[in-house]
Design a protein around this motif. Structure first.
Motif, mmCIF file in Angstrom:
data_model
loop_
_atom_site.group_PDB
_atom_site.id
_atom_site.type_symbol
_atom_site.label_atom_id
_atom_site.label_comp_id
_atom_site.label_asym_id
_atom_site.label_seq_id
_atom_site.Cartn_x
_atom_site.Cartn_y
_atom_site.Cartn_z
ATOM 1 N N ASP A 21 0.840 -1.203 0.000
ATOM 2 C CA ASP A 21 0.000 0.000 0.000
ATOM 3 C C ASP A 21 0.871 1.248 0.000
ATOM 4 O O ASP A 21 1.708 1.451 0.889
ATOM 5 N N SER A 23 0.208 4.467 0.459
ATOM 6 C CA SER A 23 0.103 5.501 1.495
ATOM 7 C C SER A 23 0.883 5.109 2.751
ATOM 8 O O SER A 23 1.400 5.960 3.456
ATOM 9 N N SER A 27 3.914 7.334 4.263
ATOM 10 C CA SER A 27 3.754 7.979 5.574
ATOM 11 C C SER A 27 4.642 7.379 6.660
ATOM 12 O O SER A 27 5.217 8.105 7.465
ATOM 13 N N ALA A 92 -4.418 -4.558 7.571
ATOM 14 C CA ALA A 92 -5.676 -3.808 7.494
ATOM 15 C C ALA A 92 -6.870 -4.731 7.673
ATOM 16 O O ALA A 92 -8.007 -4.292 7.702
ATOM 17 N N LYS A 113 -4.060 -1.962 11.360
ATOM 18 C CA LYS A 113 -4.154 -0.629 10.767
ATOM 19 C C LYS A 113 -5.556 -0.062 11.016
ATOM 20 O O LYS A 113 -6.519 -0.816 10.867
ATOM 21 N N PRO A 114 -5.761 1.162 11.352
ATOM 22 C CA PRO A 114 -4.721 2.154 11.649
ATOM 23 C C PRO A 114 -4.196 2.010 13.073
ATOM 24 O O PRO A 114 -4.981 1.728 13.972
ATOM 25 N N HIS B 215 -10.934 -3.414 5.111
ATOM 26 C CA HIS B 215 -9.575 -3.358 4.595
ATOM 27 C C HIS B 215 -9.358 -2.089 3.775
ATOM 28 O O HIS B 215 -8.375 -1.375 3.961
ATOM 29 N N ASN B 218 -9.343 0.864 6.131
ATOM 30 C CA ASN B 218 -8.230 0.869 7.085
ATOM 31 C C ASN B 218 -6.909 1.298 6.464
ATOM 32 O O ASN B 218 -6.081 1.899 7.134
ATOM 33 N N GLN B 219 -6.722 0.963 5.185
ATOM 34 C CA GLN B 219 -5.460 1.346 4.522
ATOM 35 C C GLN B 219 -5.265 2.864 4.536
ATOM 36 O O GLN B 219 -4.278 3.346 5.089
ATOM 37 N N PRO B 220 -6.199 3.629 3.965
ATOM 38 C CA PRO B 220 -5.998 5.088 4.014
ATOM 39 C C PRO B 220 -6.022 5.648 5.429
ATOM 40 O O PRO B 220 -5.298 6.605 5.722
ATOM 41 N N LEU B 221 -6.807 5.018 6.314
ATOM 42 C CA LEU B 221 -6.829 5.497 7.710
ATOM 43 C C LEU B 221 -5.454 5.361 8.346
ATOM 44 O O LEU B 221 -5.010 6.255 9.076
ATOM 45 N N ALA B 222 -4.787 4.243 8.061
ATOM 46 C CA ALA B 222 -3.431 4.054 8.587
ATOM 47 C C ALA B 222 -2.537 5.183 8.108
ATOM 48 O O ALA B 222 -1.761 5.756 8.877
ATOM 49 N N GLY B 223 -2.681 5.513 6.817
ATOM 50 C CA GLY B 223 -1.885 6.622 6.257
ATOM 51 C C GLY B 223 -2.216 7.926 6.959
ATOM 52 O O GLY B 223 -1.317 8.677 7.354
ATOM 53 N N ILE B 225 -3.471 8.572 9.958
ATOM 54 C CA ILE B 225 -3.027 8.658 11.360
ATOM 55 C C ILE B 225 -1.501 8.762 11.445
ATOM 56 O O ILE B 225 -0.962 9.577 12.206
ATOM 57 N N THR B 226 -0.833 7.970 10.624
ATOM 58 C CA THR B 226 0.632 8.054 10.634
ATOM 59 C C THR B 226 1.087 9.442 10.188
ATOM 60 O O THR B 226 1.964 10.059 10.812
ATOM 61 N N ASN B 227 0.501 9.952 9.104
ATOM 62 C CA ASN B 227 0.873 11.284 8.601
ATOM 63 C C ASN B 227 0.607 12.367 9.647
ATOM 64 O O ASN B 227 1.439 13.246 9.862
ATOM 65 N N ASP B 255 -5.053 10.875 1.544
ATOM 66 C CA ASP B 255 -5.547 9.611 2.097
ATOM 67 C C ASP B 255 -6.987 9.744 2.584
ATOM 68 O O ASP B 255 -7.769 8.782 2.510
ATOM 69 N N ARG B 258 -9.068 9.331 -0.335
ATOM 70 C CA ARG B 258 -9.101 7.916 -0.720
ATOM 71 C C ARG B 258 -10.155 7.169 0.092
ATOM 72 O O ARG B 258 -10.923 6.376 -0.444
ATOM 73 N N SER B 295 -8.781 -6.857 -2.056
ATOM 74 C CA SER B 295 -8.022 -7.294 -0.886
ATOM 75 C C SER B 295 -8.157 -8.796 -0.680
ATOM 76 O O SER B 295 -7.180 -9.466 -0.346
#
Lengths: 131, 451
Positions: A21, A23, A27, A92, A113-114, B215, B218-223, B225-227, B255, B258, B295
């Motif tokens: 992924d 992003s 990040s 995820a 994730k997250p 899934h 969660n992928q963009p959410l991970a981005g 929160i990390t960002n 994100d 997204r 996914s």
């Protein structure tokens, strides 16, 4: 000034991120650098294995589900090569059932994730303490 | 008797004997004898006849009684509750089975009235059935619960006919009630199972979707929160890393968008609940399903390739239902390849136009395929070749396609694996449009208008 001196003397530990992924690949390295690590990011397990980082990596942040070789596949491959890098899995898929098995196989942690920066930090500390 | 006759005439012949029996007297005596004999004979015959008649009558009576016993035996042992009621509602007859079932004496039932053992909710059914019989002059039937001796209500099928007088007026009703409790219960169980199954199929599909959705989100959410975490750390540093923070903030926004795209796709997938037919862009519907399946496909190491034909006119269908069919075919293809390790797990999703009438979609896998025997039963409900499958997906899929006026079929590939295809008819106006219009641009503008 003192910080600079320290960082030139002690090499920053290398953390490798393997995730398909984009992003996450964008990040996570920035955050890890903020934590004080050196970072390399890879889009697949195969890419990581053919890189020059396998020997240098002190901790691997590894996605579970990836096309081609999966995270657990990479874990087994490293074990087979007797190159046991501490692994923090990230996924995820909100499926808690995979976690105990992965930890039994030697993973340090499995983050859903997250995840928060503090959870990641804790996992990294554990991984490096193990190392 | 003969003796007496002789005795009564005997007094005078004594003199005759003394005097030497004259001829006249002898003749009279003989005549008398003869008459007496004749009379005696007649009486005996009459007596015999009478006896015969009595015996005959007795036999007839016995036969009648036997016949009655026989009829009564039939009517009382026939496996049903037989009855007759006068047109004024007066109970005329209930067979023994009926009385045994009710656990009441005939007089008790008669006193209670005909509705007395019937479940209150079911009485109006009889009234309706009565009217129907009166109108149609044929056999009528009604299902009703009748109370047994132990208080339990059981379902009966009650059939009745009307007996009419020559003027056509109903004199009485004859009927028989059959116990259908077991059948009724089986029907209920079947209905229950069917609705459970329908729910399960829906749940399974939604369950699969939910995993994909989680899934995808969660992928963009991970981005994000990390960002955001990185951004905060960059700003908190001294001196603050403003350029770095700006970059992470930009990525946070991207994100975020997204994630919102995923939600938009979802809304498109679930918003239309009405099964009414509408113009559906098959390619777009397919792409949405693929996006949500990615996914799962990745987790199963499936490489998906698409060949979606350009400039396809819209089909007429229920978008969500068609997407469930596509999802099911993709899921099946993926499952069929889960044990394949000696070749890449390639899947192809293809849309094509079938002349002027329909579009078709094919999902091709390189999986384990199926035997000829399996092939004939693939679309049967509850038939499955998977260890963990329920054998519902394909049968439901095919019924959806057929409700759309399309067809679903399967064929073995030249190489390994199988292809599943289905066709869906074009919108009616686009069929004629396709015949009269040659330029592809024109049909595309039509497509836009109809959206």
């Amino acid at each position: 000034m003192t910080e600079l001196v320290v960082s030139t003397k002690v090499e920053r530990p290398l953390v490798s991120v393997v995730d398909d992924d984009e992003s996450v690949r964008e990040s996570l390295p920035d955050l890890l650098r903020e934590f004080g690590f050196a970072v390399r990011a890879f889009a697949s397990a195969e890419e990581f294995l053919t890189s020059d980082c396998v020997a240098k990596t002190r901790c691997l942040i590894l996605d579970i589900a990836m096309p081609g070789m999966t995270g657990p596949d990479l874990q087994h491959e490293l074990k087979r090569r007797r190159r046991e890098i501490p692994i923090v899995f990230i996924t995820a898929h909100a499926d808690e059932s995979a976690r105990p098995r992965l930890i039994e196989e030697g993973a340090v942690e499995c983050l859903l994730k997250p995840f928060s920066d503090t959870d990641l930090r804790k996992a990294l500390d554990m991984a490096l303490a193990e190392d | 008797m003969k003796k007496n006759v002789f005795a009564s005439f005997g007094a005078s012949p004594l003199d005759v004997q003394k005097g030497g029996l004259p001829t006249e007297q002898k003749r009279i005596a003989e005549e008398l004898d003869q008459r007496v004999a004749e009379r005696t004979c007649e009486l005996a015959a009459a007596n015999e006849e009478l006896r015969n008649e009595i015996a005959e009558r007795k036999r007839a009576e016995e036969a009648l009684a036997a016949s009655e016993r026989h009829l009564s035996l039939i009517v009382n042992t026939v496996p049903g509750l037989a009855w007759s009621i006068r047109s004024d509602g007066h109970i005329e007859f209930l067979n023994q089975n009926f009385l045994d079932y009710l656990g009441l004496a005939f007089e008790q039932v008669q006193k209670g009235g005909w509705t007395f053992p019937i479940h209150p909710e079911d009485v109006k059914g009889f009234v309706r059935a009565r009217e129907a019989i009166l109108a149609s002059e044929s056999v009528g039937e009604v299902e009703a619960r009748i109370r047994r001796f132990d208080g339990e209500f059981r379902w009966f099928l009650c059939r009745a006919v009307a007996l009419r007088d020559p003027a056509g007026k109903v004199v009485k009703w004859f009927g028989i009630n059959f116990d259908i409790e077991d059948r009724k219960r089986a029907e209920e169980e079947l209905r229950d199972t069917q609705s459970k199954l329908a729910h399960m199929t829906r749940l399974m599909t939604i369950g699969q979707l939910t995993a994909s959705i989680a899934h995808e989100v969660n992928q963009p959410l991970a981005g994000i929160i990390t960002n955001a975490n990185t951004c905060l750390r960059m700003l908190a540093a001294s001196p603050p890393n403003v350029e770095g923070a700006k970059e992470t903030a930009r990525r946070t926004i991207r994100d975020g968008n997204r994630a919102s795209e995923v939600i938009k796709r979802l809304r498109a997938l679930f918003s239309k609940k009405d099964p009414a037919l509408e113009p559906v862009d098959l390619n777009e519907a397919t792409r949405e399903v693929i996006a949500l399946s990615l996914s799962n496909l990745q987790a199963n190491r499936v490489t998906l390739r698409t060949e979606l034909a350009d400039d396809l006119p819209n089909v007429s269908g229920d978008r969500v239902q068609l997407q469930q069919v596509i999802l099911n075919l993709i899921q099946n293809g993926s499952d069929a390849m889960s044990s394949i390790d000696d070749r890449p797990r390639d899947m192809l999703v293809k849309t094509e136009r079938d002349g002027h009438e329909a579009l078709y979609l094919t999902v091709r896998d390189v999986g384990v395929g199926f035997s000829e025997e399996d092939g004939g039963r693939l679309f049967d409900a509850f038939y499955t070749t998977k260890g963990d499958g329920m054998g519902i997906g394909l049968s439901v899929s095919r019924s959806i396609v057929e409700r759309h006026g399309g067809r679903m079929w399967t064929a073995g590939n030249e190489g390994p694996g199988v292809s599943f295809s289905f066709s869906v008819p074009l919108l009616p106006e686009q069929k004629t449009d396709a015949e009269t219009t040659v330029r592809p641009g024109a049909s595309r503008s039509m497509e836009r208008q109809s959206k």
